[in-house]
Design a protein around this motif. Structure first.
Motif, PDB file in Angstrom:
ATOM      1  N   ARG A 151       0.815  -1.224   0.000  1.00 11.35           N
ATOM      2  CA  ARG A 151       0.000   0.000   0.000  1.00 11.35           C
ATOM      3  C   ARG A 151       0.846   1.271   0.000  1.00 11.35           C
ATOM      4  O   ARG A 151       0.340   2.366   0.215  1.00 11.35           O
ATOM      5  CB  ARG A 151      -0.954  -0.009   1.192  1.00 11.35           C
ATOM      6  N   ARG A 165      -4.426   3.860   2.769  1.00 11.45           N
ATOM      7  CA  ARG A 165      -5.317   3.027   3.573  1.00 11.45           C
ATOM      8  C   ARG A 165      -6.753   3.085   3.056  1.00 11.45           C
ATOM      9  O   ARG A 165      -7.674   2.671   3.750  1.00 11.45           O
ATOM     10  CB  ARG A 165      -5.264   3.458   5.037  1.00 11.45           C
ATOM     11  N   GLY A 169      -7.745   0.899  -2.225  1.00 10.32           N
ATOM     12  CA  GLY A 169      -6.323   1.077  -2.526  1.00 10.32           C
ATOM     13  C   GLY A 169      -6.063   1.928  -3.756  1.00 10.32           C
ATOM     14  O   GLY A 169      -5.127   1.671  -4.502  1.00 10.32           O
TER      15      GLY A 169
END
Ligand SMILES: [Zn+2]
Length: 199
Positions: A151, A165, A169
């Motif tokens: 991420r 977050r 994504g």
């Protein structure tokens, strides 16, 4: 002039990423600068991070009582983290060639530390403030998880590293309110210019 450590400057989403982002416009040799050039800013950053990163720190307060003494270690962790993580975003892989330097820098940040960390208290449980360089090392090491690394993103406007977050994504900007809007304004301006040129 003293830096005003606003919420925007903590858009990285993790202490170690916010710290890498204290170098503004990385990769832009003409405009890049380092907000930690004055070591006193390290202490002020640590104080602000105690609030903005309270979730990650589980409320543990950070302190850098002698910022000049720790500046070398802080910058070493910051730069090693940036190199390792930036490359992992760009190339999609962790380069082990960058790891020893990163791990040694983190080890140096923990040399004077006597904390006891746990899943519930990843930054320790002591009531006194946690040394900033130790917190930075712990945060940087915690980046090495698949959940975080998948991420990690680089903001296309300011080049900052951040952790996305969002549920799907797909977050593009470090901070929509700042970088997203700047980009929008720029697009609007260049469209207007084209209209003027063409029309
Ligand atoms: Zn940005």
């Amino acid at each position: 002039m003293a830096v005003s450590w606003t919420r925007h400057r903590f858009s990285g989403g993790m202490l170690a990423l916010d710290t890498t982002n204290t170098v503004v416009l990385r990769g832009d040799a003409g405009r890049s600068f380092d907000r930690f050039d004055d070591p006193a800013e390290i202490a002020r950053f640590a104080a602000a991070a105690s609030g903005f990163r309270a979730d990650e720190l589980r409320g543990r307060v950070l302190a850098a009582p002698d910022p000049k003494a720790i500046a070398g270690r802080v910058l070493a962790i910051r730069e090693a983290t940036d190199r390792l993580m930036r490359r992992s975003v760009v190339e999609g892989v962790l380069a082990t060639v960058d790891m020893p330097h990163f791990l040694n820098a983190c080890a140096d940040g923990l040399t004077a530390s006597r904390e006891r960390l746990s899943a519930e208290a990843p930054f320790g449980v002591e009531s006194e403030p946690l040394a900033f360089e130790a917190a930075l090392a712990v945060s940087a090491l915690s980046l090495l998880s698949a959940g975080i690394m998948s991420r990690l993103r680089i903001c296309p406007n300011c080049n900052w590293l951040f952790v996305d977050r969002s549920r799907n994504g797909s977050r593009l900007w470090c901070d929509m309110a700042v970088c997203g809007n700047r980009q929008k304004a720029r697009r609007h301006y260049s469209r207007r210019k084209e209209e003027v040129v063409n029309g």
